[in-house]
Design a protein around this motif. Structure first.
Motif, PDB file in Angstrom:
ATOM      1  N   ARG A 114       0.849  -1.208   0.000  1.00  0.00           N
ATOM      2  CA  ARG A 114       0.000   0.000   0.000  1.00  0.00           C
ATOM      3  C   ARG A 114       0.880   1.252   0.000  1.00  0.00           C
ATOM      4  O   ARG A 114       0.620   2.204  -0.746  1.00  0.00           O
ATOM      5  N   GLN A 115       1.898   1.272   0.845  1.00  0.00           N
ATOM      6  CA  GLN A 115       2.800   2.418   0.913  1.00  0.00           C
ATOM      7  C   GLN A 115       3.482   2.672  -0.430  1.00  0.00           C
ATOM      8  O   GLN A 115       3.690   3.826  -0.831  1.00  0.00           O
ATOM      9  N   LEU A 116       3.838   1.588  -1.121  1.00  0.00           N
ATOM     10  CA  LEU A 116       4.604   1.686  -2.361  1.00  0.00           C
ATOM     11  C   LEU A 116       3.717   1.785  -3.605  1.00  0.00           C
ATOM     12  O   LEU A 116       4.231   1.864  -4.722  1.00  0.00           O
ATOM     13  N   ASN A 117       2.400   1.802  -3.387  1.00  0.00           N
ATOM     14  CA  ASN A 117       1.446   1.889  -4.506  1.00  0.00           C
ATOM     15  C   ASN A 117       1.686   0.818  -5.563  1.00  0.00           C
ATOM     16  O   ASN A 117       1.759   1.090  -6.768  1.00  0.00           O
ATOM     17  N   LYS A 118       1.814  -0.406  -5.101  1.00  0.00           N
ATOM     18  CA  LYS A 118       2.061  -1.517  -6.021  1.00  0.00           C
ATOM     19  C   LYS A 118       0.821  -1.812  -6.857  1.00  0.00           C
ATOM     20  O   LYS A 118      -0.303  -1.435  -6.513  1.00  0.00           O
ATOM     21  N   GLY A 119       1.041  -2.531  -7.958  1.00  0.00           N
ATOM     22  CA  GLY A 119      -0.055  -2.890  -8.851  1.00  0.00           C
ATOM     23  C   GLY A 119      -0.784  -4.134  -8.394  1.00  0.00           C
ATOM     24  O   GLY A 119      -0.499  -4.696  -7.325  1.00  0.00           O
ATOM     25  N   PRO A 120      -1.740  -4.600  -9.201  1.00  0.00           N
ATOM     26  CA  PRO A 120      -2.618  -5.688  -8.767  1.00  0.00           C
ATOM     27  C   PRO A 120      -1.932  -7.031  -8.553  1.00  0.00           C
ATOM     28  O   PRO A 120      -2.328  -7.778  -7.650  1.00  0.00           O
ATOM     29  N   ILE A 121      -0.920  -7.386  -9.341  1.00  0.00           N
ATOM     30  CA  ILE A 121      -0.285  -8.692  -9.159  1.00  0.00           C
ATOM     31  C   ILE A 121       0.413  -8.803  -7.800  1.00  0.00           C
ATOM     32  O   ILE A 121       0.222  -9.804  -7.089  1.00  0.00           O
ATOM     33  N   PRO A 122       1.206  -7.820  -7.375  1.00  0.00           N
ATOM     34  CA  PRO A 122       1.771  -7.915  -6.029  1.00  0.00           C
ATOM     35  C   PRO A 122       0.712  -8.040  -4.935  1.00  0.00           C
ATOM     36  O   PRO A 122       0.909  -8.760  -3.948  1.00  0.00           O
ATOM     37  N   PHE A 123      -0.422  -7.366  -5.113  1.00  0.00           N
ATOM     38  CA  PHE A 123      -1.496  -7.487  -4.122  1.00  0.00           C
ATOM     39  C   PHE A 123      -2.150  -8.863  -4.201  1.00  0.00           C
ATOM     40  O   PHE A 123      -2.497  -9.450  -3.168  1.00  0.00           O
ATOM     41  N   SER A 124      -2.306  -9.392  -5.411  1.00  0.00           N
ATOM     42  CA  SER A 124      -2.859 -10.741  -5.545  1.00  0.00           C
ATOM     43  C   SER A 124      -1.988 -11.745  -4.803  1.00  0.00           C
ATOM     44  O   SER A 124      -2.485 -12.623  -4.085  1.00  0.00           O
ATOM     45  N   MET A 125      -0.673 -11.614  -4.943  1.00  0.00           N
ATOM     46  CA  MET A 125       0.262 -12.525  -4.283  1.00  0.00           C
ATOM     47  C   MET A 125       0.184 -12.398  -2.759  1.00  0.00           C
ATOM     48  O   MET A 125       0.145 -13.406  -2.044  1.00  0.00           O
ATOM     49  N   ALA A 126       0.146 -11.166  -2.273  1.00  0.00           N
ATOM     50  CA  ALA A 126       0.142 -10.953  -0.821  1.00  0.00           C
ATOM     51  C   ALA A 126      -1.179 -11.402  -0.194  1.00  0.00           C
ATOM     52  O   ALA A 126      -1.186 -11.974   0.902  1.00  0.00           O
ATOM     53  N   TYR A 127      -2.298 -11.154  -0.893  1.00  0.00           N
ATOM     54  CA  TYR A 127      -3.583 -11.639  -0.369  1.00  0.00           C
ATOM     55  C   TYR A 127      -3.620 -13.171  -0.381  1.00  0.00           C
ATOM     56  O   TYR A 127      -4.210 -13.793   0.511  1.00  0.00           O
ATOM     57  N   TRP A 128      -3.004 -13.781  -1.414  1.00  0.00           N
ATOM     58  CA  TRP A 128      -2.905 -15.241  -1.409  1.00  0.00           C
ATOM     59  C   TRP A 128      -2.150 -15.716  -0.165  1.00  0.00           C
ATOM     60  O   TRP A 128      -2.580 -16.655   0.511  1.00  0.00           O
ATOM     61  N   ALA A 129      -1.012 -15.076   0.132  1.00  0.00           N
ATOM     62  CA  ALA A 129      -0.202 -15.492   1.281  1.00  0.00           C
ATOM     63  C   ALA A 129      -0.992 -15.360   2.574  1.00  0.00           C
ATOM     64  O   ALA A 129      -0.988 -16.267   3.418  1.00  0.00           O
ATOM     65  N   LYS A 130      -1.704 -14.254   2.730  1.00  0.00           N
ATOM     66  CA  LYS A 130      -2.513 -14.068   3.936  1.00  0.00           C
ATOM     67  C   LYS A 130      -3.601 -15.140   4.008  1.00  0.00           C
ATOM     68  O   LYS A 130      -3.818 -15.764   5.061  1.00  0.00           O
ATOM     69  N   GLY A 131      -4.261 -15.372   2.882  1.00  0.00           N
ATOM     70  CA  GLY A 131      -5.302 -16.395   2.852  1.00  0.00           C
ATOM     71  C   GLY A 131      -4.767 -17.778   3.159  1.00  0.00           C
ATOM     72  O   GLY A 131      -5.412 -18.565   3.864  1.00  0.00           O
ATOM     73  N   ALA A 132      -3.568 -18.075   2.654  1.00  0.00           N
ATOM     74  CA  ALA A 132      -2.992 -19.402   2.872  1.00  0.00           C
ATOM     75  C   ALA A 132      -2.774 -19.674   4.353  1.00  0.00           C
ATOM     76  O   ALA A 132      -3.090 -20.761   4.857  1.00  0.00           O
ATOM     77  N   HIS A 133      -2.253 -18.702   5.072  1.00  0.00           N
ATOM     78  CA  HIS A 133      -1.999 -18.920   6.500  1.00  0.00           C
ATOM     79  C   HIS A 133      -3.295 -19.000   7.300  1.00  0.00           C
ATOM     80  O   HIS A 133      -3.401 -19.804   8.233  1.00  0.00           O
ATOM     81  N   LEU A 134      -4.267 -18.205   6.920  1.00  0.00           N
ATOM     82  CA  LEU A 134      -5.576 -18.316   7.576  1.00  0.00           C
ATOM     83  C   LEU A 134      -6.182 -19.690   7.306  1.00  0.00           C
ATOM     84  O   LEU A 134      -6.794 -20.301   8.189  1.00  0.00           O
ATOM     85  N   PHE A 135      -5.999 -20.171   6.095  1.00  0.00           N
ATOM     86  CA  PHE A 135      -6.502 -21.493   5.717  1.00  0.00           C
ATOM     87  C   PHE A 135      -5.882 -22.570   6.610  1.00  0.00           C
ATOM     88  O   PHE A 135      -6.593 -23.428   7.150  1.00  0.00           O
ATOM     89  N   PHE A 136      -4.573 -22.531   6.771  1.00  0.00           N
ATOM     90  CA  PHE A 136      -3.905 -23.566   7.560  1.00  0.00           C
ATOM     91  C   PHE A 136      -4.100 -23.366   9.066  1.00  0.00           C
ATOM     92  O   PHE A 136      -3.809 -24.269   9.847  1.00  0.00           O
ATOM     93  N   LEU A 137      -4.629 -22.208   9.435  1.00  0.00           N
ATOM     94  CA  LEU A 137      -5.061 -21.994  10.815  1.00  0.00           C
ATOM     95  C   LEU A 137      -6.547 -22.358  10.977  1.00  0.00           C
ATOM     96  O   LEU A 137      -7.141 -22.086  12.022  1.00  0.00           O
ATOM     97  N   ASN A 138      -7.109 -22.942   9.914  1.00  0.00           N
ATOM     98  CA  ASN A 138      -8.506 -23.424   9.914  1.00  0.00           C
ATOM     99  C   ASN A 138      -9.542 -22.310  10.005  1.00  0.00           C
ATOM    100  O   ASN A 138     -10.700 -22.571  10.364  1.00  0.00           O
ATOM    101  N   ASP A 139      -9.154 -21.081   9.647  1.00  0.00           N
ATOM    102  CA  ASP A 139     -10.118 -19.973   9.577  1.00  0.00           C
ATOM    103  C   ASP A 139     -10.552 -19.857   8.122  1.00  0.00           C
ATOM    104  O   ASP A 139     -10.101 -18.978   7.379  1.00  0.00           O
ATOM    105  N   TYR A 140     -11.408 -20.779   7.709  1.00  0.00           N
ATOM    106  CA  TYR A 140     -11.740 -20.883   6.290  1.00  0.00           C
ATOM    107  C   TYR A 140     -12.535 -19.693   5.772  1.00  0.00           C
ATOM    108  O   TYR A 140     -12.397 -19.317   4.607  1.00  0.00           O
ATOM    109  N   LYS A 141     -13.340 -19.095   6.625  1.00  0.00           N
ATOM    110  CA  LYS A 141     -14.123 -17.921   6.204  1.00  0.00           C
ATOM    111  C   LYS A 141     -13.184 -16.759   5.851  1.00  0.00           C
ATOM    112  O   LYS A 141     -13.316 -16.142   4.786  1.00  0.00           O
TER     113      LYS A 141
END
Length: 247
Positions: free
Chosen positions: A123-150
């Motif tokens: 957000r600070q660096l005003n990155k484009g959509p692909i870097p955000f897609s990757m970072a949201y994937w990473a956040k989702g992956a850890h939530l997934f493995f913490l069993n927070d599927y929602k």
């Protein structure tokens, strides 16, 4: 960041790591005077420990060296370096790799923190959509493995939204087909896994479509084949973990 030749360090660092002498690795790295070289050598060592063979494999030194790389980058205002390292470290700790490392909920919590920092840097660096897609994937992956599927599904949706935005801008397919870019297909795949984990019936249909599209993607080009195989390995491995836990 400048290019450095660090391959000669690997045999010694491997020996230290196998003996549990992690502090000695740090001392060797910080004996270099140039902060940028310290960061580059830290990143080289993290990659080596993640992806090369060594005995007594542990995530402990990888996390320590990753944290030092982020800290050193911020000391010299290399914010984008810190951003990249945060994402890479989050990806390293995700439970989607069949790589011989033992991962625990503590690793997923740490990986979630890395992902959240990466998102803030982007957000600070005003990155484009692909870097955000990757970072949201990473956040989702850890939530997934913490069993927070929602929450995982919410972040995989954000990952997919960013991937679709990038594909649309590039006039690429945003549907589940072999012509779609890798980031779109992998986002659909993880979204489907979160739905399957939450016992949502639509998940299996989407998952099967993604697997079929990735299989077909292998015939598009050599680069597409390499991407498809990475995606298939991840998605099938995570799916197999889900099946084991449901038994």
């Amino acid at each position: 960041m400048a290019e450095y030749r660090h391959e000669s360090f690997w045999p010694k660092f491997k020996e230290f790591a196998e003996a549990g002498k992690y502090k000695e690795i740090e001392e060797e790295i910080f004996a270099r005077e140039d902060k940028k070289e310290q960061i580059a050598l830290l990143r080289f060592t993290v990659r080596g420990l993640m992806f090369r063979d060594w005995a007594n494999k542990s995530l402990q030194p990888i996390i320590r060296l990753g944290d030092l790389a982020i800290e050193t980058a911020l000391q010299i205002s290399e914010t984008d370096e810190a951003n990249i390292i945060c994402y890479n470290m989050s990806a390293n700790l995700a439970g989607c790799w069949n790589d011989g490392f033992q991962r625990s909920p503590e690793h997923f919590i740490k990986g979630l923190q890395y992902a959240e920092r990466a998102l803030e840097f982007r957000r600070q660096l005003n990155k484009g959509p692909i870097p955000f897609s990757m970072a949201y994937w990473a956040k989702g992956a850890h939530l997934f493995f913490l069993n927070d599927y929602k929450s995982a599904e919410e972040n995989f949706n954000l990952s997919l939204k960013s991937a679709i935005e990038a594909a649309g801008t590039a006039n690429q397919s945003t549907n589940i087909t072999k012509e779609a870019p890798f980031y779109v297909l992998i986002a659909y795949g993880y979204l489907a896994l979160a739905q399957i984990a939450a016992s949502r019936p639509e998940g299996k249909k989407i998952f099967d479509q993604v697997i079929t599209s990735l299989e077909e993607m292998k015939s598009v080009s050599e680069d597409a084949k390499a991407d498809a195989e990475i995606g298939l390995d991840q998605l099938r491995y995570v799916h197999s973990q889900l099946k084991q836990t449901s038994v």
